[in-house]
Design an enzyme around this catalytic site. Structure first.
Site, mmCIF file in Angstrom:
data_model
loop_
_atom_site.group_PDB
_atom_site.id
_atom_site.type_symbol
_atom_site.label_atom_id
_atom_site.label_comp_id
_atom_site.label_asym_id
_atom_site.label_seq_id
_atom_site.Cartn_x
_atom_site.Cartn_y
_atom_site.Cartn_z
ATOM 1 N N LYS A 118 34.341 41.734 29.408
ATOM 2 C CA LYS A 118 35.416 42.679 28.630
ATOM 3 C C LYS A 118 34.715 42.194 27.318
ATOM 4 C CE LYS A 118 40.142 40.013 27.551
ATOM 5 N NZ LYS A 118 40.905 39.478 27.555
ATOM 6 N N SER A 161 45.763 40.683 30.030
ATOM 7 C CA SER A 161 44.713 41.252 29.032
ATOM 8 C C SER A 161 43.972 41.834 29.289
ATOM 9 C CB SER A 161 44.705 40.383 27.722
ATOM 10 O OG SER A 161 43.978 40.066 27.454
ATOM 11 N N SER A 178 45.974 35.380 31.077
ATOM 12 C CA SER A 178 45.199 37.034 30.961
ATOM 13 C C SER A 178 44.721 37.279 31.971
ATOM 14 C CB SER A 178 44.859 37.264 29.424
ATOM 15 O OG SER A 178 46.215 37.678 28.797
#
Length: 483
Positions: A76, A151, A175
């Site tokens: 990420k 997210s 998330s």
């Protein structure tokens, strides 16, 4: 090879059936074919990935037996990794090349994993749909008209699409779990402090936690073995003894007590999701578990509490982005104050600005006691609810979200509607507990459904074992989108 699990890739590398170069080449081919549609990745470095894969193959040939040596990995874009752009999905950091590595990146490098790309994400991890990225929205591989969740939506979409068998994610209010549910994969948020936050760009420091996203619980356990560990550079890192998170994968479930919170099955839960969760619970009963009716009475207060605490911490953490030391700086000239204002106005997106303003307000003189302190008191009540529940059961189960993935743009005009999607996940972060999402079905619209498993502190191995036993007798985790 593209849709293999992490465990399958480990075994294939160890037996000589494949090479790291072959795995990375296949991943890069799938990325080239589908990332243009999905927009799951921000930065892709094929040369660096292939060089890393060649080095891994050479090390293995020389006798290196690290299990994850040569396995492709996607980070990420919130984890600093030396030499890689780390943007956090924001214009503010579009030009930022990390000069150092997070502990998560260091640990993955030490395990010999080969980073191939950086995953798209909601800007500074603020969002539940992955529509808040400077680089555009990520699309769900199951239906490109829908969101992948956020997210960590880029990480979830990348794993679901076969770009890599595993990706790192972060979970501040759901998330990891919510995008895992929306994209039909498995993801776990460990106990707060188990995975170091050093080098993980901060959103809300008392809530943020890194974790793995993969196809199976076994894969998540293997990755958590790598990601977890004490880090003296992180003041919130727990001095918890190193453990093997795969140790309970084959533990039978006879006598397991599963708590079902009545608040998670109230009005507002989609009928398809309720049916899938109930079917999963029945499967657990067949595996020897018993069901306990429990209550988490302060569930309804998780949203207002979270959306005071998280923006308050965000407003403080994001004050460092001022155009002076690194990141975006406005081209407009003027006074120092003008430079600050223009830089932040240009560099941050709408959702980030909304949360900074909210956070500054609740921390301001005259409102701190009325909002922030009250939210912290509610946080303690929520944590107490969970502890009372764990006196009656071993784990808690329920839905991850009240609905399946919605259409891109559908809720943009109503941020509160998006916030309400986090009703079942926020309490876990407020309490600092571990939670995970496991695929348990497909809704009538063809979109995946996730089961949430919540454990007490430091019960990750038990939770992963519970999920693994379910995945041994079902095949929802093997379902893949048609690309």
């Amino acid at each position: 090879m593209a849709m293999q699990t992490l465990k399958q890739q480990i075994d294939a590398l160890a037996s000589g059936q494949t090479t790291s170069v072959a795995l990375v080449t296949e991943s890069l081919a799938r990325i080239a074919a589908h990332n243009g549609t999905l927009n799951a990745l921000i930065t892709i470095d094929a040369d660096k990935a292939l060089a890393g894969a060649a080095a891994a193959d050479a090390a293995r040939a020389a006798g290196d037996t690290r299990p994850l040596l040569g396995v492709p990995l996607i980070h990420k874009d919130i984890f600093c990794h030396e030499g890689w752009k780390t943007s956090c999905g924001s214009k503010m950091l579009d030009n930022f090349i990390a000069p150092y590595s997070s502990q998560v990146a260091e640990n993955c490098d030490a395990a010999g994993m080969v980073v191939i790309a950086r995953a798209n994400m909601d800007e500074f991890a603020m969002g539940s749909a992955n529509e808040n990225s400077f680089y555009g929205p990520v699309k769900n591989p199951w239906n490109t008209q829908t969101v992948p969740g956020g997210s960590s939506g880029g990480s979830a979409a990348a794993v679901a699409a076969g770009f890599s068998a595993v990706a790192t994610g972060t979970d501040t209010g759901g998330s990891i779990r919510q995008p895992a549910a929306f994209c039909g994969i498995t993801g776990i948020k460990p106990t707060y402090g188990i995975v170091s936050r050093y080098g993980m760009v901060a959103f809300a420091s008392s809530l943020d936690q890194g974790g793995p996203m993969a196809h199976t619980a076994e894969d998540c356990a293997l990755m958590l073995n790598v990601m977890a560990g004490f880090d003296e550079r992180d003041s919130t890192s727990l001095e918890h003894a190193k453990e093997d998170y795969t140790r309970e994968l084959n533990t039978p479930l006879a006598g397991l007590k599963i708590g079902l919170p009545r608040e998670y099955f109230a009005e507002g839960l989609n009928a398809d999701i309720a049916a899938a969760i109930n079917a999963a619970v029945e499967q657990y009963k067949a595996l020897g578990a018993t069901i306990v009716d429990i209550s988490l009475p302060n569930t309804k207060l998780a949203i207002p509490s979270y959306y005071v605490i998280a923006p308050a911490e965000a407003s403080s953490n994001l004050s460092r982005f001022d155009g002076v030391r690194y990141g975006h700086r406005t081209a407009k000239t003027g006074s120092l104050d003008d430079m600050y204002e223009q830089t932040r106005a240009e560099g941050f997106g709408a959702e980030v600005k909304r949360r900074i303003l909210t956070g500054a307000y609740v921390l301001s003189h005259g409102y701190y006691d009325a909002y922030y302190l009250q939210a912290q008191k509610i946080r303690r009540l929520i944590a107490n609810d969970f502890q009372a529940a764990f006196e009656q059961c071993d784990v808690i189960m329920g839905p991850v979200t009240p609905t399946t993935a919605w259409n891109i743009g559908e809720k943009n005009a109503d941020p509160i509607a998006v916030y309400l999607e986090d009703i079942y996940t926020l309490g876990v972060n407020l309490a600092g507990l571990p939670g995970m999402s496991v695929p348990v079905g497909l809704a009538s619209n063809g979109l995946p459904i996730g089961l949430q498993i919540i454990g007490n502190y430091f019960s990750e191995a038990k939770m992963l074992g519970i999920a693994h036993q379910y995945q041994q007798v079902t095949d929802w985790h093997t379902k893949a989108p048609q690309l």
